[in-house]
Write a protein that holds these residues in place. Structure first.
Motif, PDB file in Angstrom:
ATOM      1  N   MET A  71       0.791  -1.126  -0.492  1.00 38.18           N
ATOM      2  CA  MET A  71      -0.097   0.046  -0.239  1.00 38.18           C
ATOM      3  C   MET A  71       0.848   1.570  -0.059  1.00 38.18           C
ATOM      4  SD  MET A  71      -3.067  -1.132   0.181  1.00 38.18           S
ATOM      5  CE  MET A  71      -4.287   0.263  -0.033  1.00 38.18           C
ATOM      6  N   ASP A 200      -8.088   2.642   7.014  1.00 35.65           N
ATOM      7  CA  ASP A 200      -8.142   3.453   6.337  1.00 35.65           C
ATOM      8  C   ASP A 200      -7.494   4.646   5.792  1.00 35.65           C
ATOM      9  OD1 ASP A 200     -11.147   2.408   6.542  1.00 35.65           O
ATOM     10  OD2 ASP A 200     -11.653   3.946   7.794  1.00 35.65           O
ATOM     11  N   THR A 203      -5.398   3.114   2.829  1.00 33.54           N
ATOM     12  CA  THR A 203      -5.485   3.481   1.869  1.00 33.54           C
ATOM     13  C   THR A 203      -5.713   4.063   0.956  1.00 33.54           C
ATOM     14  OG1 THR A 203      -7.608   1.630   2.608  1.00 33.54           O
ATOM     15  CG2 THR A 203      -7.733   2.262   0.392  1.00 33.54           C
ATOM     16  N   SER A 256      -6.558 -10.007  -2.675  1.00 26.17           N
ATOM     17  CA  SER A 256      -6.970  -9.002  -3.483  1.00 26.17           C
ATOM     18  C   SER A 256      -7.664  -9.524  -4.899  1.00 26.17           C
ATOM     19  CB  SER A 256      -5.828  -8.132  -4.094  1.00 26.17           C
ATOM     20  OG  SER A 256      -6.154  -7.066  -4.737  1.00 26.17           O
ATOM     21  N   ASP A 261      -9.257  -4.103  -3.124  1.00 26.58           N
ATOM     22  CA  ASP A 261      -8.026  -3.255  -2.394  1.00 26.58           C
ATOM     23  C   ASP A 261      -8.410  -2.229  -1.188  1.00 26.58           C
ATOM     24  OD1 ASP A 261      -6.772  -4.760  -4.600  1.00 26.58           O
ATOM     25  OD2 ASP A 261      -7.063  -2.591  -5.300  1.00 26.58           O
ATOM     26  N   ASN A 262      -9.523  -2.127  -0.602  1.00 30.32           N
ATOM     27  CA  ASN A 262     -10.108  -1.917   0.442  1.00 30.32           C
ATOM     28  C   ASN A 262      -9.578  -2.595   1.579  1.00 30.32           C
ATOM     29  OD1 ASN A 262     -11.072  -0.394   2.933  1.00 30.32           O
ATOM     30  ND2 ASN A 262     -12.769  -0.011   1.250  1.00 30.32           N
ATOM     31  N   MET A 263      -8.356  -1.731   2.196  1.00 33.98           N
ATOM     32  CA  MET A 263      -7.421  -2.707   3.440  1.00 33.98           C
ATOM     33  C   MET A 263      -8.695  -3.042   4.262  1.00 33.98           C
ATOM     34  SD  MET A 263      -4.142  -1.875   4.397  1.00 33.98           S
ATOM     35  CE  MET A 263      -2.807  -2.038   5.956  1.00 33.98           C
TER      36      MET A 263
END
Length: 319
Positions: A71, A200, A203, A256, A261-263
């Motif tokens: 990330m 967040d 991300t 993924s 891809d939302n961590m």
């Protein structure tokens, strides 16, 4: 959510299986027929339970470290073993072993983490001077940096007759894990929790410095937090069980493909699947040449390299 619970259940089943796989007879019959001082009970409490906990902690934390690094670098082919982080931690452990061999293990881990932090920061600095027209150039730079640091480490290890120790650090193996020799891995769990709390922010940071700044976040602070998490996890795993390659690369990429891809959403998946993957590889390494054991780094490296090549070819094909 149901799939996540299914993955947790699978990990739990693998953990139970791990408790009963090995040379010593630790079966349910032996445990119920014995007292607290029996050999089966002692092996279970002193060796098998700590080993299984170490596998769960190392697998989940290393996978999370790979996710965090991907990330902050904004590249799917980066993880501690392809960015010079693991090699830097090894160099730090060698340095403290040479100059302060009597220091406690916690202090050696701290020095290894500082070296890992410096090596990862150097990797990020080098990326600023490289024209990254191809996504594959980023891990190539990291592998080259790791090769240089590894060569320096090998030279001093050979010069001071520490090659056996150096080999032990670079070869991940859970066979030597006993009660009282794995507890540093709980720091990896703390890193996993920190990654989830700041998910967040990571991300957003993965979308670039300008975007992050426009949303009112401190981009440099988020980057530093990510580097600290990666460095601590890499150091504690190296000091406790040795190096485990490709884990932080394969698991986040597979997750993924599954959930996006939302961590915030992927952190639980990556932690669970990282633990399950290492558990499965460790069990496989124990039964392939029973009663002998294949080190976990060999099994994970073999399977991980094949999956890595698949991801590279898939990326090229899609491109």
């Amino acid at each position: 959510m149901r799939l996540l619970f299914a993955a947790i259940a699978l990990t739990f089943i693998l953990a139970i299986v791990s408790l009963f796989v090995g040379v010593s007879d630790v079966s349910m019959q032996a445990l119920f027929a014995a007292d607290e001082q029996s050999r089966a009970t002692q092996v279970l409490l002193i060796s098998r339970v700590p080993r299984t906990l170490a596998i769960l902690l190392a697998g989940s934390s290393l996978a999370i470290a790979g996710l965090v690094m991907q990330m902050i670098v904004r590249n799917r082919f980066v993880e501690p073993s392809t960015a010079g982080t693991t090699e830097s931690a090894t160099l730090g452990f060698l340095v403290v072993t040479l100059f302060a061999p009597g220091w406690p293990l916690m202090a050696k881990m701290a020095i290894a983490a500082l070296f890992a932090l410096a090596g990862t920061a150097l990797f990020l600095r080098l990326l600023r001077f490289v024209p990254l027209r191809d996504v594959l150039l980023v891990p190539l730079v990291g592998i080259m940096l790791g090769g240089v640091i590894g060569a320096v480490t090998t030279f001093f290890g050979y010069r001071f007759n520490l090659m056996p120790s150096l080999l032990a650090w670079s070869m991940g193996d859970f066979s030597g894990v006993l009660r009282g020799r794995y507890e540093l891995l709980w720091f990896g769990l703390a890193g996993t929790v920190m990654a989830y709390v700041a998910a967040d922010r990571f991300t957003v940071a993965g979308m670039g410095q300008d975007f992050t700044t426009n949303l009112g976040l401190n981009y440099k602070l988020v980057m530093r937090l990510g580097l600290v998490i990666v460095s601590i996890v890499s150091a504690v795993v190296l000091v406790s069980v040795g190096s485990i390659p490709f884990l932080g690369l394969i698991v986040p990429n597979v997750v993924s493909l599954m959930v996006g891809d939302n961590m915030r959403r992927t952190v639980p998946w990556v932690a669970v699947m990282g633990a399950a993957f290492v558990l499965a590889c460790d069990i496989l390494g124990r039964i392939l040449r029973f009663p002998y054991e294949i080190p976990i780094s060999v099994v994970v490296g073999t399977i991980g390299s094949g999956l890595f090549l698949y991801l590279l070819l898939r990326k090229r094909h899609n491109g």
